[in-house]
Each structure stands twice: as structure tokens, then as C-alpha cells.
Design a protein around this motif. Structure first.
Motif, PDB file in Angstrom:
ATOM      1  N   VAL A 202       0.866  -1.313  -0.068  1.00  0.00           N
ATOM      2  CA  VAL A 202      -0.118   0.094   0.057  1.00  0.00           C
ATOM      3  C   VAL A 202       0.947   1.300   0.081  1.00  0.00           C
ATOM      4  N   GLY A 203       0.492   2.149  -0.831  1.00  0.00           N
ATOM      5  CA  GLY A 203       1.470   3.556  -0.944  1.00  0.00           C
ATOM      6  C   GLY A 203       0.885   4.547  -1.792  1.00  0.00           C
ATOM      7  N   GLU A 204       1.617   5.206  -2.150  1.00  0.00           N
ATOM      8  CA  GLU A 204       1.163   6.427  -3.219  1.00  0.00           C
ATOM      9  C   GLU A 204       2.262   6.772  -4.161  1.00  0.00           C
ATOM     10  N   GLY A 205       2.078   7.001  -5.375  1.00  0.00           N
ATOM     11  CA  GLY A 205       3.194   7.486  -6.266  1.00  0.00           C
ATOM     12  C   GLY A 205       3.738   8.420  -6.276  1.00  0.00           C
ATOM     13  N   GLY A 206       3.433   9.474  -5.110  1.00  0.00           N
ATOM     14  CA  GLY A 206       4.269  10.616  -4.838  1.00  0.00           C
ATOM     15  C   GLY A 206       5.271  10.038  -3.763  1.00  0.00           C
ATOM     16  N   GLY A 207       5.232   8.864  -3.101  1.00  0.00           N
ATOM     17  CA  GLY A 207       6.048   8.393  -2.388  1.00  0.00           C
ATOM     18  C   GLY A 207       7.222   7.748  -2.986  1.00  0.00           C
ATOM     19  N   ILE A 208       7.340   7.673  -4.249  1.00  0.00           N
ATOM     20  CA  ILE A 208       8.365   7.074  -4.905  1.00  0.00           C
ATOM     21  C   ILE A 208       8.793   7.633  -6.198  1.00  0.00           C
ATOM     22  N   GLU A 209      10.030   7.491  -6.771  1.00  0.00           N
ATOM     23  CA  GLU A 209      10.722   8.076  -7.613  1.00  0.00           C
ATOM     24  C   GLU A 209      11.412   7.004  -8.545  1.00  0.00           C
ATOM     25  N   TYR A 210      11.401   7.057  -9.705  1.00  0.00           N
ATOM     26  CA  TYR A 210      11.935   5.892 -10.656  1.00  0.00           C
ATOM     27  C   TYR A 210      12.830   6.284 -11.693  1.00  0.00           C
ATOM     28  N   ASP A 211      13.907   5.941 -12.172  1.00  0.00           N
ATOM     29  CA  ASP A 211      14.547   6.434 -13.091  1.00  0.00           C
ATOM     30  C   ASP A 211      14.121   5.718 -14.555  1.00  0.00           C
ATOM     31  N   GLY A 212      13.509   4.571 -14.604  1.00  0.00           N
ATOM     32  CA  GLY A 212      13.268   3.736 -15.695  1.00  0.00           C
ATOM     33  C   GLY A 212      14.325   2.958 -16.094  1.00  0.00           C
ATOM     34  N   ASP A 213      15.468   2.798 -15.424  1.00  0.00           N
ATOM     35  CA  ASP A 213      16.970   2.332 -15.809  1.00  0.00           C
ATOM     36  C   ASP A 213      17.249   1.396 -14.679  1.00  0.00           C
TER      37      ASP A 213
END
Length: 401
Positions: A202-213
């Protein structure tokens, strides 16, 4: 629950086509079909939540080309009270700006709200009334889209639970006020015809960052928290997020628990520019000490971190505003004075300006240089102040596929 399509709802083309409560702030207490689809439909675990799919599926970085941006129209007086019209005005302003660079689809809660949204957003924004919504925080409620590198697309949801039910514990908003947002990710992907599964966390998109790599960044305060993932260890949460995002390394950052409704979302402080490059906003004079210290702690972790490719991160910094001339002194400590909460579009990066002429200009220059694309700064004081969230919080990109 309304499911039929209202008029003006064709989104398949790529054309650019609280009952009087005052001062409410989100930060106040301060596919492929076939084999891939079959895998997503695998036997349920954890009470019906499906396991992550491995292989080549990944969530692309936000700086890569978009098919469109999804947003949601706020129309709940129970949530916003007398502030509702001001929040709607900021959402409309932002949607019209994004629509200059890529298609925008605004989800509204039924035909009446959709009609209002069309009037306020204008003809460049596509409004649909077929995906019911509670509020405007599409980053936290919406689906995360993945690509498989061979033309396939799917998506997953993070089981939004109103920020660990903090909306109720902080502000007394009934939990039921967010019932439609709990189903937005599933309903939106059904509307768009994209295979979908729920994550096992359970969480939210604002709580995680992703570089796609291959690399993720997240705040422990959001995820390793009993109000979202009781009984789960950090390792278990990490494994699920890595599998869902198609990544292999997590960089955990400290965050802040209990000082805002999000428990310290990362997207106000540290963001990816692209693989190997991050930017951190060091707090300006108007931010309370707890956020100043947290920003520095995040910076200190990141300058010593390497990513999934073994690269030492390049860490860029900007500073927050020192003055908020449009905001009364009593409300400044609750104001999200974050340039970092930008939304990336195909043609520009859109963020806020706060009236601190020097700091606004410095942030605009630094962000434009980092991304190599123009930066648009909008006055979104009601969203960032009374809402406590920003341009990133209310948008979700769908990558080209």
C-alpha cells in the motif's frame, strides 16, 4: 457508480485534443495481451492481491515521451468545503497549461462535475465522467503504466488508502469520502483498455521516484509504516516495489513521519532528472526545521549513493524560497514551497513560482538546464497552500506505447 461514457469522451486518439472547514492542508500537522495478461491474472495471493510479474516490464522515467497526462477533477464539498472553487481554479489552470504540450484527460465524478470541468478547463482538455473520483490527487490514486519494450503496456495500482487514513486522523474527513479514489487506478485502466493488477503493498505514487533504468528512490516514512503496510518488513516492501517497477535497486531515504498527511512524500524534495541524475531542494527560510533537516539528510544519502548501473549519482541542488509574499505569515509553515513538485510534459517542465523573485528565477534556470527543456512557472498558491500538494501530485503520465 457511473460507468457509461458521457459525451466528449473519446480519448483514444493522440491529438492535443469539509463543511466550511477553513485552511485544510494536506501538510497541516506541522501489454502485451496473451502471456503477459495471463501472468497478471495469475492466482490471487494476500487476500486477492496478485503477485508482481518479472521479465522486461518497467515503468519508464517521467522525462521520456508521454501519450497523455491523466488528471482528476475535485468536486467534493465534504473534502474541501469553501475552498473547493479555489482548488478547482488551480487545477484548471494547470490542466490548460499541460494541454499546450500533450493531451490531457481529466476524470470527473459524473456528468455534472464533468460539465463544470469542461467549462473551466476549456476545449483543449478532454473531460470524461466515466471514471469516478473523490479528489484531485491523481499521482497518488492513479495507475502506474509499464512498458515491455515490444509494444506492450500494462499498469498496476498501489492500493491507495487515503495516505494511511491520515485524511481522517488529521482532518476528520470521513474515510468514505475517498472511496472512489480507492478504485481510480482499476477503473481508469479498465476505461483505457489496459491490463491491470494491484500491487501487494500500500502506498502512493508521490512516495516513490523511478529512473526507468533500474533504480528507485523512496522514503521509509511512507512505506515502512504501519498505517500502510503493517507487518511487512522493509525488505518485503522493497522486493515488491522493485518487481512492480521493473527495477533492481532501491535507495531508501529517511522522510518524516506524522508531520504531514503524506508522511513525507519524496516528490517535494528529491526527484530524478534522468538516469544517474537527481535534484534535491534544500529548504529555504520559510520551511520548518524538520523539513530543512530532512532535505539535508536526503542529500547526504544521495551524494554517497550508486544506482543499479553502478553509477555514483550526480546530485544537483536548488534552494527553496526565502519569502512567500502572497501568503500570510501564519500559513507559511504549512505551505508546500517546493519547486521540485514539477510535472514533466513532452515540451516543458511545469512547476510553481512563489513570489520570491530571485529564488523563482534561480529554480527556473536550474531546472531548465537540467532537463534541457523550457520551464513554465505558475502561481498555484491555493493548490500548494490550502492543498499542500503541487503539479506532480495532481498528474499521472501515461508513456508512449
Amino acid at each position: 457508480m457511473k460507468t457509461q461514457h458521457d459525451g466528449n469522451e473519446n480519448i483514444n486518439g493522440d491529438g492535443n485534443g469539509n463543511g466550511g472547514r477553513r485552511g485544510i492542508s494536506r501538510r497541516t500537522l506541522l501489454a502485451r495481451t496473451g502471456a503477459a495478461a495471463a501472468a497478471l491474472a495469475a492466482g490471487p495471493v494476500l487476500g486477492g492481491i496478485q503477485p508482481a510479474v518479472a521479465a522486461s516490464w518497467r515503468v519508464p522515467g517521467e522525462e521520456t515521451p508521454h501519450k497523455r497526462t491523466w488528471m482528476s477533477w475535485p468536486s467534493s464539498y465534504t473534502i474541501w468545503g469553501n475552498l473547493l472553487s479555489k482548488i478547482q481554479a488551480d487545477i484548471a489552470k494547470l490542466a490548460k497549461e499541460i494541454a499546450k504540450y500533450e493531451p490531457v484527460v481529466m476524470c470527473a465524478d459524473g456528468s455534472s462535475a464533468a460539465s463544470q470541468a469542461r467549462t473551466m478547463c476549456g476545449s483543449t482538455v478532454t473531460v470524461i465522467g466515466s471514471v469516478p473520483v473523490s479528489d484531485c490527487w491523481m499521482r497518488d490514486t492513479g495507475p502506474l503504466f509499464r512498458l515491455d519494450g515490444a509494444g506492450g503496456v500494462d499498469a498496476f495500482g498501489l492500493n491507495f488508502n487515503a495516505w494511511g487514513e491520515n485524511a481522517t486522523s488529521f482532518y476528520g474527513i470521513p474515510a468514505s469520502a475517498y472511496d472512489k479514489d480507492r478504485a481510480v487506478a482499476r477503473n481508469l485502466t479498465a476505461y483505457a483498455g489496459v491490463p491491470f493488477a494491484q500491487a501487494a503493498v500500500v502506498g502512493e505514487g508521490g512516495g516513490i521516484e523511478y529512473d526507468g533504468d533500474g533504480t528507485l528512490m523512496a522514503t521509509e516514512s511512507c512505506w515502512v509504516n504501519s498505517n500502510r503496510n503493517p507487518g511487512k518488513t522493509r525488505s518485503q516492501i522493497e522486493a515488491e516495489l522493485l518487481a512492480r517497477f521493473g527495477a533492481s535497486k532501491m535507495i531508501w531515504l529517511p522522510g518524516v513521519t506524522g508531520q504531514d498527511v503524506t508522511d513525507g512524500h519524496i516528490d517535494g524534495t528529491a526527484r530524478y532528472i534522468g538516469p544517474g541524475v537527481v535534484m534535491v531542494q534544500l529548504a529555504g527560510a520559510v520551511r520548518p526545521d524538520v523539513w530543512t533537516e530532512n532535505a539535508q539528510a536526503m542529500h547526504d544519502v544521495l551524494v554517497n549513493a550508486t544506482d543499479a548501473r553502478g553509477r555514483r549519482l550526480q546530485v544537483l541542488t536548488i534552494e527553496g524560497p526565502d519569502v512567500l509574499p502572497r501568503i500570510s505569515r501564519g500559513k507559511q509553515s504549512q505551505f508546500l514551497s517546493s519547486y521540485m513538485n514539477w510535472t514533466v510534459t513532452n515540451g516543458a517542465v511545469i512547476t510553481a513560482q512563489f513570489g520570491d523573485t530571485a529564488k523563482d528565477a534561480a529554480a527556473r534556470t536550474a531546472i531548465a538546464s537540467a532537463f534541457g527543456r523550457p520551464v513554465v512557472q505558475l502561481n498555484l498558491d491555493n493548490l500548494y497552500g490550502n492543498g499542500g500538494g503541487g503539479a506532480h501530485c495532481v498528474t499521472m503520465q501515461e508513456p508512449n506505447h
